[in-house]
Design a protein around this motif. Structure first.
Motif, PDB file in Angstrom:
ATOM      1  N   PHE A  48       0.816  -1.206   0.000  1.00  0.00           N
ATOM      2  CA  PHE A  48       0.000   0.000   0.000  1.00  0.00           C
ATOM      3  C   PHE A  48       0.859   1.268   0.000  1.00  0.00           C
ATOM      4  O   PHE A  48       0.541   2.239  -0.675  1.00  0.00           O
ATOM      5  N   ARG A  49       1.975   1.224   0.728  1.00  0.00           N
ATOM      6  CA  ARG A  49       2.812   2.417   0.868  1.00  0.00           C
ATOM      7  C   ARG A  49       3.936   2.503  -0.163  1.00  0.00           C
ATOM      8  O   ARG A  49       4.590   3.555  -0.259  1.00  0.00           O
ATOM      9  N   ALA A  50       4.171   1.439  -0.915  1.00  0.00           N
ATOM     10  CA  ALA A  50       5.252   1.456  -1.904  1.00  0.00           C
ATOM     11  C   ALA A  50       5.056   2.604  -2.879  1.00  0.00           C
ATOM     12  O   ALA A  50       3.957   2.818  -3.378  1.00  0.00           O
ATOM     13  N   GLN A  51       6.121   3.333  -3.121  1.00  0.00           N
ATOM     14  CA  GLN A  51       6.179   4.463  -4.042  1.00  0.00           C
ATOM     15  C   GLN A  51       5.549   5.729  -3.499  1.00  0.00           C
ATOM     16  O   GLN A  51       5.576   6.758  -4.168  1.00  0.00           O
ATOM     17  N   THR A  52       4.946   5.654  -2.337  1.00  0.00           N
ATOM     18  CA  THR A  52       4.409   6.880  -1.740  1.00  0.00           C
ATOM     19  C   THR A  52       5.216   7.220  -0.494  1.00  0.00           C
ATOM     20  O   THR A  52       5.899   8.235  -0.473  1.00  0.00           O
ATOM     21  N   THR A  53       5.175   6.358   0.512  1.00  0.00           N
ATOM     22  CA  THR A  53       5.940   6.626   1.731  1.00  0.00           C
ATOM     23  C   THR A  53       7.008   5.579   2.005  1.00  0.00           C
ATOM     24  O   THR A  53       7.748   5.700   2.975  1.00  0.00           O
ATOM     25  N   ILE A  54       7.089   4.545   1.162  1.00  0.00           N
ATOM     26  CA  ILE A  54       8.170   3.556   1.266  1.00  0.00           C
ATOM     27  C   ILE A  54       8.767   3.373  -0.127  1.00  0.00           C
ATOM     28  O   ILE A  54       8.110   2.880  -1.048  1.00  0.00           O
ATOM     29  N   GLY A  55      10.030   3.768  -0.278  1.00  0.00           N
ATOM     30  CA  GLY A  55      10.766   3.486  -1.510  1.00  0.00           C
ATOM     31  C   GLY A  55      10.132   4.046  -2.763  1.00  0.00           C
ATOM     32  O   GLY A  55       9.352   4.994  -2.731  1.00  0.00           O
ATOM     33  N   GLY A  56      10.489   3.414  -3.876  1.00  0.00           N
ATOM     34  CA  GLY A  56      10.019   3.845  -5.183  1.00  0.00           C
ATOM     35  C   GLY A  56       9.629   2.649  -6.026  1.00  0.00           C
ATOM     36  O   GLY A  56       9.202   1.619  -5.499  1.00  0.00           O
ATOM     37  N   PRO A  57       9.827   2.745  -7.341  1.00  0.00           N
ATOM     38  CA  PRO A  57       9.414   1.675  -8.245  1.00  0.00           C
ATOM     39  C   PRO A  57      10.036   0.313  -7.942  1.00  0.00           C
ATOM     40  O   PRO A  57       9.372  -0.713  -8.085  1.00  0.00           O
ATOM     41  N   GLU A  58      11.296   0.272  -7.531  1.00  0.00           N
ATOM     42  CA  GLU A  58      11.915  -1.024  -7.241  1.00  0.00           C
ATOM     43  C   GLU A  58      11.283  -1.677  -6.011  1.00  0.00           C
ATOM     44  O   GLU A  58      11.138  -2.896  -5.963  1.00  0.00           O
ATOM     45  N   THR A  59      10.899  -0.886  -5.037  1.00  0.00           N
ATOM     46  CA  THR A  59      10.207  -1.428  -3.862  1.00  0.00           C
ATOM     47  C   THR A  59       8.871  -2.020  -4.280  1.00  0.00           C
ATOM     48  O   THR A  59       8.491  -3.112  -3.845  1.00  0.00           O
ATOM     49  N   PHE A  60       8.163  -1.313  -5.148  1.00  0.00           N
ATOM     50  CA  PHE A  60       6.886  -1.832  -5.644  1.00  0.00           C
ATOM     51  C   PHE A  60       7.085  -3.140  -6.404  1.00  0.00           C
ATOM     52  O   PHE A  60       6.367  -4.120  -6.181  1.00  0.00           O
ATOM     53  N   LYS A  61       8.068  -3.184  -7.306  1.00  0.00           N
ATOM     54  CA  LYS A  61       8.328  -4.407  -8.080  1.00  0.00           C
ATOM     55  C   LYS A  61       8.736  -5.553  -7.151  1.00  0.00           C
ATOM     56  O   LYS A  61       8.401  -6.707  -7.414  1.00  0.00           O
ATOM     57  N   TRP A  62       9.449  -5.246  -6.087  1.00  0.00           N
ATOM     58  CA  TRP A  62       9.887  -6.256  -5.122  1.00  0.00           C
ATOM     59  C   TRP A  62       8.700  -6.864  -4.371  1.00  0.00           C
ATOM     60  O   TRP A  62       8.628  -8.069  -4.191  1.00  0.00           O
ATOM     61  N   ILE A  63       7.731  -6.042  -3.974  1.00  0.00           N
ATOM     62  CA  ILE A  63       6.613  -6.525  -3.149  1.00  0.00           C
ATOM     63  C   ILE A  63       5.453  -7.060  -3.993  1.00  0.00           C
ATOM     64  O   ILE A  63       4.679  -7.904  -3.534  1.00  0.00           O
ATOM     65  N   LEU A  64       5.310  -6.601  -5.235  1.00  0.00           N
ATOM     66  CA  LEU A  64       4.186  -6.992  -6.074  1.00  0.00           C
ATOM     67  C   LEU A  64       3.985  -8.510  -6.179  1.00  0.00           C
ATOM     68  O   LEU A  64       2.870  -8.990  -5.951  1.00  0.00           O
ATOM     69  N   PRO A  65       5.008  -9.303  -6.496  1.00  0.00           N
ATOM     70  CA  PRO A  65       4.778 -10.745  -6.620  1.00  0.00           C
ATOM     71  C   PRO A  65       4.307 -11.393  -5.317  1.00  0.00           C
ATOM     72  O   PRO A  65       3.449 -12.268  -5.341  1.00  0.00           O
ATOM     73  N   ALA A  66       4.842 -10.945  -4.193  1.00  0.00           N
ATOM     74  CA  ALA A  66       4.415 -11.507  -2.901  1.00  0.00           C
ATOM     75  C   ALA A  66       2.952 -11.166  -2.637  1.00  0.00           C
ATOM     76  O   ALA A  66       2.177 -12.012  -2.187  1.00  0.00           O
ATOM     77  N   PHE A  67       2.567  -9.934  -2.933  1.00  0.00           N
ATOM     78  CA  PHE A  67       1.183  -9.509  -2.751  1.00  0.00           C
ATOM     79  C   PHE A  67       0.239 -10.328  -3.633  1.00  0.00           C
ATOM     80  O   PHE A  67      -0.764 -10.873  -3.166  1.00  0.00           O
ATOM     81  N   LEU A  68       0.575 -10.429  -4.913  1.00  0.00           N
ATOM     82  CA  LEU A  68      -0.290 -11.166  -5.837  1.00  0.00           C
ATOM     83  C   LEU A  68      -0.310 -12.657  -5.504  1.00  0.00           C
ATOM     84  O   LEU A  68      -1.367 -13.288  -5.529  1.00  0.00           O
ATOM     85  N   ASP A  69       0.841 -13.224  -5.188  1.00  0.00           N
ATOM     86  CA  ASP A  69       0.909 -14.643  -4.856  1.00  0.00           C
ATOM     87  C   ASP A  69       0.078 -14.956  -3.618  1.00  0.00           C
ATOM     88  O   ASP A  69      -0.675 -15.935  -3.594  1.00  0.00           O
ATOM     89  N   ARG A  70       0.179 -14.129  -2.600  1.00  0.00           N
ATOM     90  CA  ARG A  70      -0.558 -14.364  -1.360  1.00  0.00           C
ATOM     91  C   ARG A  70      -2.063 -14.250  -1.589  1.00  0.00           C
ATOM     92  O   ARG A  70      -2.832 -15.055  -1.101  1.00  0.00           O
ATOM     93  N   THR A  71      -2.471 -13.258  -2.355  1.00  0.00           N
ATOM     94  CA  THR A  71      -3.905 -13.112  -2.608  1.00  0.00           C
ATOM     95  C   THR A  71      -4.407 -14.188  -3.563  1.00  0.00           C
ATOM     96  O   THR A  71      -5.537 -14.654  -3.433  1.00  0.00           O
ATOM     97  N   LEU A  72      -3.578 -14.606  -4.535  1.00  0.00           N
ATOM     98  CA  LEU A  72      -3.964 -15.704  -5.433  1.00  0.00           C
ATOM     99  C   LEU A  72      -4.118 -17.017  -4.681  1.00  0.00           C
ATOM    100  O   LEU A  72      -4.885 -17.884  -5.086  1.00  0.00           O
ATOM    101  N   ALA A  73      -3.376 -17.156  -3.583  1.00  0.00           N
ATOM    102  CA  ALA A  73      -3.441 -18.384  -2.786  1.00  0.00           C
ATOM    103  C   ALA A  73      -4.740 -18.456  -1.985  1.00  0.00           C
ATOM    104  O   ALA A  73      -4.986 -19.424  -1.284  1.00  0.00           O
ATOM    105  N   GLY A  74      -5.559 -17.429  -2.096  1.00  0.00           N
ATOM    106  CA  GLY A  74      -6.849 -17.452  -1.419  1.00  0.00           C
ATOM    107  C   GLY A  74      -6.889 -16.676  -0.126  1.00  0.00           C
ATOM    108  O   GLY A  74      -7.830 -16.788   0.643  1.00  0.00           O
ATOM    109  N   GLU A  75      -5.873 -15.883   0.103  1.00  0.00           N
ATOM    110  CA  GLU A  75      -5.852 -15.076   1.322  1.00  0.00           C
ATOM    111  C   GLU A  75      -6.856 -13.933   1.174  1.00  0.00           C
ATOM    112  O   GLU A  75      -6.620 -12.982   0.440  1.00  0.00           O
ATOM    113  N   THR A  76      -7.972 -14.041   1.831  1.00  0.00           N
ATOM    114  CA  THR A  76      -9.005 -13.008   1.736  1.00  0.00           C
ATOM    115  C   THR A  76      -8.856 -11.970   2.838  1.00  0.00           C
ATOM    116  O   THR A  76      -9.775 -11.226   3.122  1.00  0.00           O
ATOM    117  N   TRP A  77      -7.705 -11.921   3.422  1.00  0.00           N
ATOM    118  CA  TRP A  77      -7.399 -10.953   4.466  1.00  0.00           C
ATOM    119  C   TRP A  77      -7.738  -9.555   3.973  1.00  0.00           C
ATOM    120  O   TRP A  77      -7.824  -9.325   2.776  1.00  0.00           O
TER     121      TRP A  77
END
Length: 145
Positions: A48-77
């Motif tokens: 949520f904070r990537a590129q706004t209050t945490i890091g920039g584009p590389e931080t977003f690219k770093w976290i994106l796969p983990a976010f998508l993978d976790r939500t694809l795994a059925g995490e409805t958190w």
């Protein structure tokens, strides 16, 4: 789990700029552990904070796969990043200039993410309205290969 090879070597910008000391500590803790052990809360906040209050584009690219993978795994958190925010972050991170393997892996995961959200909506999950996903659907359509 999807092959995240194209993203495996990515790391947040160094030095990491973060508006909150707790976020610098969060990212350092995440970098020191296996992504499978990251908490939903850590992934959610960094995404949520990537590129706004945490890091920039590389931080977003770093976290994106983990976010998508976790939500694809059925995490409805209660994920904070919705589709409109995601589209803005993808554009801000210069998605169209990423290496082809990263773009294709991300596109594949994003298509799966939309399908998962549609399934939640069909099951009566009030938090996943198909209309909310229209911006990402259009964004992906414009980037078909």
């Amino acid at each position: 789990m999807i092959d995240l090879g194209p993203f495996a070597a990515l790391r947040p910008e160094t030095p990491l700029e973060a508006a909150r000391g707790e976020d610098r500590e969060r990212v350092a803790r995440m970098l020191a552990t296996d992504p499978a052990l990251w908490s939903n809360e850590d992934i959610d906040i960094v995404m949520f904070r990537a590129q706004t209050t945490i890091g920039g584009p590389e931080t977003f690219k770093w976290i994106l796969p983990a976010f998508l993978d976790r939500t694809l795994a059925g995490e409805t958190w209660g994920w904070m990043t919705d589709t409109e925010i995601l589209v803005n972050k993808l554009d801000h991170a210069g998605f169209d200039t990423w290496p082809t393997d990263q773009r294709e892996t991300a596109r594949f995961m994003l298509i799966g993410w939309l399908a998962r959200r549609s399934a939640y909506s069909a099951e009566g999950d009030d938090t996943s309205d198909p209309g909310d996903d229209l911006a990402l659907r259009k964004w992906l359509e414009a980037r078909k290969t």
